[in-house]
Scaffold this motif. Structure first.
Motif, PDB file in Angstrom:
ATOM      1  N   LEU A 166     -24.404  -5.083 -44.004  1.00  0.00           N
ATOM      2  CA  LEU A 166     -23.843  -6.184 -44.796  1.00  0.00           C
ATOM      3  C   LEU A 166     -24.414  -6.179 -46.213  1.00  0.00           C
ATOM      4  CD1 LEU A 166     -23.491  -9.252 -42.418  1.00  0.00           C
ATOM      5  CD2 LEU A 166     -21.710  -8.195 -43.830  1.00  0.00           C
ATOM      6  N   GLU A 167     -25.723  -5.966 -46.313  1.00  0.00           N
ATOM      7  CA  GLU A 167     -26.359  -5.903 -47.638  1.00  0.00           C
ATOM      8  C   GLU A 167     -25.762  -4.770 -48.473  1.00  0.00           C
ATOM      9  OE1 GLU A 167     -30.832  -7.327 -46.210  1.00  0.00           O
ATOM     10  OE2 GLU A 167     -30.585  -5.433 -47.297  1.00  0.00           O
ATOM     11  N   LEU A 168     -25.643  -3.608 -47.840  1.00  0.00           N
ATOM     12  CA  LEU A 168     -25.138  -2.442 -48.573  1.00  0.00           C
ATOM     13  C   LEU A 168     -23.687  -2.629 -48.994  1.00  0.00           C
ATOM     14  CD1 LEU A 168     -26.775   0.385 -46.423  1.00  0.00           C
ATOM     15  CD2 LEU A 168     -27.260  -0.083 -48.836  1.00  0.00           C
ATOM     16  N   THR A 169     -22.878  -3.162 -48.084  1.00  0.00           N
ATOM     17  CA  THR A 169     -21.465  -3.325 -48.433  1.00  0.00           C
ATOM     18  C   THR A 169     -21.273  -4.450 -49.443  1.00  0.00           C
ATOM     19  OG1 THR A 169     -21.152  -4.620 -46.413  1.00  0.00           O
ATOM     20  CG2 THR A 169     -20.493  -2.314 -46.341  1.00  0.00           C
ATOM     21  N   LYS A 170     -22.206  -5.401 -49.459  1.00  0.00           N
ATOM     22  CA  LYS A 170     -22.148  -6.450 -50.496  1.00  0.00           C
ATOM     23  C   LYS A 170     -22.319  -5.856 -51.883  1.00  0.00           C
ATOM     24  CE  LYS A 170     -23.422 -10.852 -48.502  1.00  0.00           C
ATOM     25  NZ  LYS A 170     -24.678 -11.452 -48.028  1.00  0.00           N
ATOM     26  N   LEU A 171     -23.113  -4.789 -51.955  1.00  0.00           N
ATOM     27  CA  LEU A 171     -23.271  -4.103 -53.241  1.00  0.00           C
ATOM     28  C   LEU A 171     -21.954  -3.433 -53.658  1.00  0.00           C
ATOM     29  CD1 LEU A 171     -26.647  -2.103 -52.877  1.00  0.00           C
ATOM     30  CD2 LEU A 171     -26.295  -4.225 -54.142  1.00  0.00           C
TER      31      LEU A 171
END
Ligand code: C2E
Ligand code: CA
Ligand code: CA
Ligand code: CA
Length: 273
Positions: A166-171
């Motif tokens: 989720l963190e990575l795709t938020k980027l």
């Protein structure tokens, strides 16, 4: 040592065996290789199966060894993972792939994402997102032009995987599942995790013609991916029959020796012109 034939990898007679001395030597040499800047990335084009256009490249590491020549990753990545040196190597790969992709863009070439393979250790580190975000800032590459390939095994800890992804795709980064179909995992993660693309393992693609079971699996993965709104790419495509099967089943993309082995960054520039 068996090596991918069409690669420009040199063949060499010696390789590291599994004795503890050899393993220590390799570990030592890997550390030195980072300092001496002996690693290089080659890039394998990913093609759209409808248009034939290059829609991405996968970064694949090689080791330009002073005596052994160009060493393929299968001979040192497992040991690098075991010893933990993969963390430094992985950092280098991420930064180099982003830097190279930004350089292609600055040279006026068509913008495409670069896919980078993540090892389990990298995936489990606490500050992966910060690291990736720093690298994107430093290199100036937009997150949409970075794709991270993880394996099914990495999704087994669903709690960690979902927080991390989720963190990575938020980027703005896309996540692909590499070697899909070979890992030990449930399908549960496919609908819960923010995954963008499945990469059908080349072991299924290889025997599409001879093995009706493999053909059925490939067709089913493509259909399932599309029903879940995921993109799907086939790896290891080596001949026309395999490609036609994939086209018939509306697979989105393909990667394989049929159209190009992994090549140097310079050759990719020429292909993207
Ligand atoms: P992978 O991620 O599954 O990469 C695909 C491998 O299949 C590559 O081997 C590629 O050269 C090869 N390949 C491509 N097209 C064909 C084809 O048509 N037929 C066949 N038989 N093979 C094809 P390579 O470059 O030797 O890499 C092997 C593995 O090493 C990769 O498998 C990946 O797991 C690992 N690896 C490579 N680079 C990195 C890296 O930067 N970081 C990490 N953690 N692992 C890496
Ligand atoms: Ca891969
Ligand atoms: Ca793969
Ligand atoms: Ca593989």
């Amino acid at each position: 040592v068996k090596d991918s034939g069409k690669n420009d990898c040199l063949l060499y007679s010696e390789s590291w065996d599994n004795s503890s001395l050899e393993r220590l030597t390799l570990q030592h040499e890997l550390k030195r290789a980072i300092q001496r800047d002996e690693f290089v990335l080659h890039y394998q084009p990913q093609y759209h199966l409808g248009t034939g256009e290059i829609v991405g490249v996968e970064a694949l590491i090689r080791w330009q060894h002073p005596e052994r020549g160009l060493v393929p990753p299968g001979l040192f990545i497992p040991q690098a993972e075991e010893s933990g040196i993969i963390m430094q190597i992985g950092d280098w790969v991420l930064e180099e792939a982003c830097r190279q992709n930004k350089a292609w863009q600055e040279a006026g070439l068509r913008h495409i994402p670069v896919s980078v393979n993540l090892s389990i250790r990298q995936f489990l580190q606490q500050n992966l997102t910060e690291k990736v975000s720093d690298i994107l800032n430093r290199t100036g590459l937009k997150a949409e032009y970075l794709d991270l390939e993880i394996t099914e095994t990495m999704t087994m800890d669903v709690k960690h995987a979902s927080r991390c992804l989720l963190e990575l795709t938020k980027l703005g980064i896309n996540i692909s599942i590499d070697d899909f179909g070979t890992g030990y995992s449930s399908f549960h993660y496919l609908k819960t995790l923010p995954i963008g693309r499945l990469k059908i393992d080349r072991s299924f693609v290889r025997d599409i013609q001879q093995d009706p079971g493999d053909a059925a699996i490939v067709a089913a993965i493509i259909a399932m991916a599309h029903n879940l709104n995921l993109q799907v790419i086939a790896e290891g495509v080596e001949n026309e029959v395999q490609m036609q099967f994939l086209q018939k089943h509306l697979c989105d993309e393909m990667q394989g020796y049929l159209w190009s082995p992994p090549v140097t960054g310079g050759k990719i520039s020429a292909l993207l012109q």
